[in-house]
Design a protein around this motif. Structure first.
Motif: not given
Length: 144
Positions: A94-96, A99-104, A133-141
């Motif tokens: 994972l990296h900041r 996109a949600p599809r990449e995380v899935t 975040d509000r731009n639908d990008r991974l921010d933290s985990w």
């Protein structure tokens, strides 16, 4: 006498003639049957597009159909490959900014989500979570 015979004949004829309500019901049943067939064809086409096996429920009679209850997972109507989690979960990939599809694709779908005004949080069964975040990008985990 002739007039009375004519009236009696008309009354008998009307008594055996089906009422407009009966005719309308027959027409409605035919229309309903046609609508059901059209919907079944649309469902079959959608299942084929999604790669799902076709439903095999046969009508029990001309006016009554038997439908097996759908499993809860089928409500999303996604192919099984799209919702199945990878066999090995690699949180280190994972990296900041992902996109949600990449995380899935990397760690699988979440068990549930919480949508907030400025972010979205995904929760997993192993008590890990990630935040978009509000731009639908991974921010933290959370770290494993």
């Amino acid at each position: 006498m002739r007039k009375q015979l004519l009236i009696t004949g008309l009354c008998c004829g009307l008594a055996f003639m089906p009422s407009p309500a009966v005719l309308a019901k027959t027409t409605d049943q035919t229309t309903d049957h046609q609508r059901i067939k059209a919907l079944e064809a649309r469902v079959a086409a959608l299942e084929q597009r999604l790669g799902m096996p076709p439903a095999t429920s046969a009508p029990t009679s001309q006016h009554q159909t038997s439908v097996a209850p759908a499993p809860k997972a089928a409500a999303r109507a996604l192919p099984e490959a799209a919702v199945a989690a990878p066999t090995t979960v690699d949180w280190s990939g994972l990296h900041r900014g992902m996109a949600p599809r990449e995380v899935t694709a990397q760690i699988g779908p979440p068990d549930h989500k919480q949508i907030r005004p400025m972010s979205e949080i995904w929760f997993y069964s192993d008590h890990r979570q990630l935040e978009f975040d509000r731009n639908d990008r991974l921010d933290s985990w959370s770290k494993p």
